[in-house]
Design a protein around this motif. Structure first.
Motif, PDB file in Angstrom:
ATOM      1  N   ILE A 201      -2.502 -12.583  -9.089  1.00  0.00           N
ATOM      2  CA  ILE A 201      -2.676 -11.432  -9.981  1.00  0.00           C
ATOM      3  C   ILE A 201      -3.507 -10.337  -9.309  1.00  0.00           C
ATOM      4  O   ILE A 201      -4.567 -10.591  -8.732  1.00  0.00           O
ATOM      5  CB  ILE A 201      -3.333 -11.868 -11.305  1.00  0.00           C
ATOM      6  CG1 ILE A 201      -2.396 -12.802 -12.082  1.00  0.00           C
ATOM      7  CG2 ILE A 201      -3.704 -10.651 -12.153  1.00  0.00           C
ATOM      8  CD1 ILE A 201      -3.000 -13.361 -13.349  1.00  0.00           C
ATOM      9  N   LEU A 202      -2.998  -9.111  -9.399  1.00  0.00           N
ATOM     10  CA  LEU A 202      -3.719  -7.911  -8.956  1.00  0.00           C
ATOM     11  C   LEU A 202      -3.848  -6.992 -10.158  1.00  0.00           C
ATOM     12  O   LEU A 202      -2.900  -6.283 -10.508  1.00  0.00           O
ATOM     13  CB  LEU A 202      -2.967  -7.219  -7.821  1.00  0.00           C
ATOM     14  CG  LEU A 202      -3.612  -5.936  -7.263  1.00  0.00           C
ATOM     15  CD1 LEU A 202      -4.941  -6.250  -6.588  1.00  0.00           C
ATOM     16  CD2 LEU A 202      -2.673  -5.233  -6.291  1.00  0.00           C
ATOM     17  N   PRO A 203      -5.014  -6.975 -10.826  1.00  0.00           N
ATOM     18  CA  PRO A 203      -5.184  -6.109 -12.001  1.00  0.00           C
ATOM     19  C   PRO A 203      -5.026  -4.631 -11.639  1.00  0.00           C
ATOM     20  O   PRO A 203      -5.248  -4.229 -10.495  1.00  0.00           O
ATOM     21  CB  PRO A 203      -6.620  -6.415 -12.459  1.00  0.00           C
ATOM     22  CG  PRO A 203      -6.934  -7.757 -11.870  1.00  0.00           C
ATOM     23  CD  PRO A 203      -6.193  -7.808 -10.564  1.00  0.00           C
ATOM     24  N   GLY A 211      -5.824   1.102  -3.442  1.00  0.00           N
ATOM     25  CA  GLY A 211      -4.859   2.102  -2.987  1.00  0.00           C
ATOM     26  C   GLY A 211      -3.513   1.523  -2.607  1.00  0.00           C
ATOM     27  O   GLY A 211      -2.825   2.062  -1.728  1.00  0.00           O
ATOM     28  N   VAL A 212      -3.105   0.435  -3.278  1.00  0.00           N
ATOM     29  CA  VAL A 212      -1.824  -0.189  -2.942  1.00  0.00           C
ATOM     30  C   VAL A 212      -0.674   0.734  -3.342  1.00  0.00           C
ATOM     31  O   VAL A 212      -0.823   1.626  -4.186  1.00  0.00           O
ATOM     32  CB  VAL A 212      -1.670  -1.566  -3.610  1.00  0.00           C
ATOM     33  CG1 VAL A 212      -2.744  -2.525  -3.128  1.00  0.00           C
ATOM     34  CG2 VAL A 212      -1.692  -1.449  -5.134  1.00  0.00           C
ATOM     35  N   GLY A 214       3.977   1.182  -3.552  1.00  0.00           N
ATOM     36  CA  GLY A 214       5.274   0.522  -3.650  1.00  0.00           C
ATOM     37  C   GLY A 214       5.348  -0.477  -4.792  1.00  0.00           C
ATOM     38  O   GLY A 214       4.615  -0.375  -5.781  1.00  0.00           O
ATOM     39  N   PRO A 215       6.230  -1.483  -4.681  1.00  0.00           N
ATOM     40  CA  PRO A 215       6.368  -2.490  -5.733  1.00  0.00           C
ATOM     41  C   PRO A 215       5.068  -3.242  -6.027  1.00  0.00           C
ATOM     42  O   PRO A 215       4.906  -3.749  -7.141  1.00  0.00           O
ATOM     43  CB  PRO A 215       7.433  -3.441  -5.155  1.00  0.00           C
ATOM     44  CG  PRO A 215       8.259  -2.576  -4.256  1.00  0.00           C
ATOM     45  CD  PRO A 215       7.279  -1.626  -3.629  1.00  0.00           C
ATOM     46  N   VAL A 216       4.169  -3.325  -5.061  1.00  0.00           N
ATOM     47  CA  VAL A 216       2.875  -3.976  -5.309  1.00  0.00           C
ATOM     48  C   VAL A 216       2.094  -3.189  -6.359  1.00  0.00           C
ATOM     49  O   VAL A 216       1.535  -3.756  -7.295  1.00  0.00           O
ATOM     50  CB  VAL A 216       2.063  -4.108  -4.008  1.00  0.00           C
ATOM     51  CG1 VAL A 216       0.692  -4.712  -4.292  1.00  0.00           C
ATOM     52  CG2 VAL A 216       2.815  -4.963  -2.993  1.00  0.00           C
ATOM     53  N   ALA A 217       2.058  -1.865  -6.211  1.00  0.00           N
ATOM     54  CA  ALA A 217       1.376  -1.019  -7.194  1.00  0.00           C
ATOM     55  C   ALA A 217       2.112  -1.017  -8.523  1.00  0.00           C
ATOM     56  O   ALA A 217       1.506  -1.161  -9.591  1.00  0.00           O
ATOM     57  CB  ALA A 217       1.252   0.407  -6.659  1.00  0.00           C
ATOM     58  N   ARG A 218       3.433  -0.865  -8.454  1.00  0.00           N
ATOM     59  CA  ARG A 218       4.208  -0.771  -9.691  1.00  0.00           C
ATOM     60  C   ARG A 218       4.234  -2.090 -10.450  1.00  0.00           C
ATOM     61  O   ARG A 218       4.382  -2.115 -11.670  1.00  0.00           O
ATOM     62  CB  ARG A 218       5.625  -0.276  -9.367  1.00  0.00           C
ATOM     63  CG  ARG A 218       5.603   1.162  -8.834  1.00  0.00           C
ATOM     64  CD  ARG A 218       6.988   1.750  -8.715  1.00  0.00           C
ATOM     65  NE  ARG A 218       7.741   1.266  -7.565  1.00  0.00           N
ATOM     66  CZ  ARG A 218       7.681   1.769  -6.345  1.00  0.00           C
ATOM     67  NH1 ARG A 218       6.868   2.783  -6.079  1.00  0.00           N
ATOM     68  NH2 ARG A 218       8.421   1.275  -5.370  1.00  0.00           N
ATOM     69  N   THR A 325       2.390  -1.506   4.222  1.00  0.00           N
ATOM     70  CA  THR A 325       1.685  -2.781   4.403  1.00  0.00           C
ATOM     71  C   THR A 325       0.218  -2.568   4.751  1.00  0.00           C
ATOM     72  O   THR A 325      -0.643  -3.368   4.366  1.00  0.00           O
ATOM     73  CB  THR A 325       2.375  -3.625   5.491  1.00  0.00           C
ATOM     74  OG1 THR A 325       3.715  -3.883   5.093  1.00  0.00           O
ATOM     75  CG2 THR A 325       1.657  -4.952   5.712  1.00  0.00           C
ATOM     76  N   TYR A 326      -0.086  -1.484   5.465  1.00  0.00           N
ATOM     77  CA  TYR A 326      -1.478  -1.197   5.837  1.00  0.00           C
ATOM     78  C   TYR A 326      -2.362  -1.077   4.590  1.00  0.00           C
ATOM     79  O   TYR A 326      -3.526  -1.497   4.592  1.00  0.00           O
ATOM     80  CB  TYR A 326      -1.543   0.087   6.655  1.00  0.00           C
ATOM     81  CG  TYR A 326      -2.927   0.415   7.171  1.00  0.00           C
ATOM     82  CD1 TYR A 326      -3.461  -0.269   8.261  1.00  0.00           C
ATOM     83  CD2 TYR A 326      -3.705   1.396   6.561  1.00  0.00           C
ATOM     84  CE1 TYR A 326      -4.729   0.015   8.730  1.00  0.00           C
ATOM     85  CE2 TYR A 326      -4.976   1.691   7.027  1.00  0.00           C
ATOM     86  CZ  TYR A 326      -5.482   1.000   8.111  1.00  0.00           C
ATOM     87  OH  TYR A 326      -6.748   1.289   8.566  1.00  0.00           O
ATOM     88  N   MET A 327      -1.807  -0.493   3.512  1.00  0.00           N
ATOM     89  CA  MET A 327      -2.563  -0.358   2.270  1.00  0.00           C
ATOM     90  C   MET A 327      -2.539  -1.640   1.445  1.00  0.00           C
ATOM     91  O   MET A 327      -3.504  -1.948   0.727  1.00  0.00           O
ATOM     92  CB  MET A 327      -1.973   0.792   1.436  1.00  0.00           C
ATOM     93  CG  MET A 327      -1.928   2.126   2.154  1.00  0.00           C
ATOM     94  SD  MET A 327      -3.540   2.660   2.763  1.00  0.00           S
ATOM     95  CE  MET A 327      -4.428   2.866   1.224  1.00  0.00           C
TER      96      MET A 327
END
Length: 360
Positions: A201-203, A211-212, A214-218, A325-327
């Motif tokens: 989980i990434l709240p 600062g993620v 792409g799909p990780v942020a979304r 990926t860097y973020m």
């Protein structure tokens, strides 16, 4: 309970590329994570300064296989921004088509590998079989299943004849029902839900802090997509939704990717319907002037940024890129906190890391 440090990598199950994790474990629970990168430095930015602007299109396409269209496209956009080159309308739609074809292939590959890591081999083979539809489309349109060689400065190097367009539409039509079926399985299949819901989980607040992109942020509820926030090519002429989930777990990131693959099919079809007749490159190209520029695009993994500095010669004085990926990889420290050791490959795969274009 026993506490110990466990090395994972640099070669391991979730990645075909080398990355080293130093994991502090208490029993079967991860307590701390230290990431060590830098195993595949290739000196790509230095090579770019030794080649002229046209040669670098080929070079940037070889940074990464799964997002190999995003790199040369964004690189060309940086040159076009600096030199004031106007891309013909038909070429902007053709760029969208190439980008979205690669997005479908990349996202399906990631969710297929997720099934493989779980041990759901029949699902893995099913997803990869469906992915072959878009791989065949790439080969039929571009002559290649990985690097498309679609972009050039000022436009694109390919066009669609009526026969090729009909072939592409046919492949997309076959893909639609399969994507809907896969989505329902990843959403409801008990084995997938058990292994991916509530894992990694990434709240939202941590996703914003890290600062993620792409799909990780979304997948953590952040509706940020360059195609929507700063449209390029023909995206401002097309209709699509920014896909989000709110749980921020492994399943959420997979579902976002699958819905984006569905959107990609729609974007390609819209482009084919709306694309005007006309040239695919300008009549002439100006000399690249001295100066600096930046271009951004939405690669399959997220926001891709290219910085270009020119001294007025036929070679860039500096070319630099920041890849998604860097973020995203620093957020693994939050995702893996208190997870089980068996979940590490799943969580790493869920950010869809590309080491080669990050370390370059």
């Amino acid at each position: 309970m026993a506490e110990y440090t466990m090395p994972i990598g640099p070669l391991h199950v979730a990645l075909e590329e080398p990355m080293y994790f130093r994991v502090d474990v208490e029993g079967e629970t991860v307590k701390n994570l230290e990431i060590t990168a830098g195993h595949v430095h290739r000196g790509m930015e230095s090579l770019a300064m030794q080649r002229n602007y046209f040669q670098n299109i080929t070079l940037t396409e070889r940074l990464c296989s799964l997002c190999s269209n995003s790199h040369p496209c964004t690189y060309c956009m940086a040159i076009e921004n600096l030199a004031g080159i106007v891309v013909p309308p038909r070429a902007t739609y053709l760029r969208v088509i190439a980008d979205e074809i690669k997005r479908i292939a990349s996202n399906l590959f990631n969710v297929g590998i997720l099934a493989h890591i779980i041990g759901f081999e029949s699902m893995f083979m099913h997803v990869m079989e469906i992915r072959e539809l878009i791989q065949d489309a790439k080969e039929g349109v571009y002559g290649n299943r990985m690097d498309l060689a679609a972009n050039c400065i000022g436009g694109v190097k390919y066009d669609l004849e009526e026969e090729t367009e009909q072939f592409l539409r046919g492949q997309l039509e076959k893909l639609k029902k399969s994507l809907d079926r896969i989505y329902r399985l990843y959403e409801n299949e008990p084995l997938i839900k058990t292994r991916t819901q509530g894992v990694g989980i990434l709240p939202e607040k941590d996703a914003i802090h890290m600062g993620v992109v792409g799909p990780v942020a979304r997948g953590s509820g952040i509706a940020y997509d360059i195609r929507d926030k700063a449209p390029y090519a023909a995206y401002d002429q097309l209709s699509f939704s920014v896909q989000t989930e709110t749980r921020g777990d492994v399943q959420s990131r997979a579902l976002v990717r699958l819905r984006e693959a569905v959107d990609a099919v729609s974007l390609i079809e819209q482009s084919l319907d709306q694309m005007p007749i006309g040239p695919t490159v300008p009549d002439r190209l100006p000399n690249i002037p001295e100066g600096q520029s930046v271009a951004r695009s939405e690669a399959p993994r997220g926001e891709l940024i290219y910085y270009l500095k020119s001294d007025g010669t036929d070679r860039p004085q500096r070319l630099k890129w920041r890849v998604p990926t860097y973020m995203n990889w620093d957020a693994l420290q939050i995702m893996m906190k208190d997870c089980k050791v068996s979940d590490i490959p799943l969580i790493v795969n869920s950010i869809d890391p590309c080491i080669s274009c990050t370390e370059r």
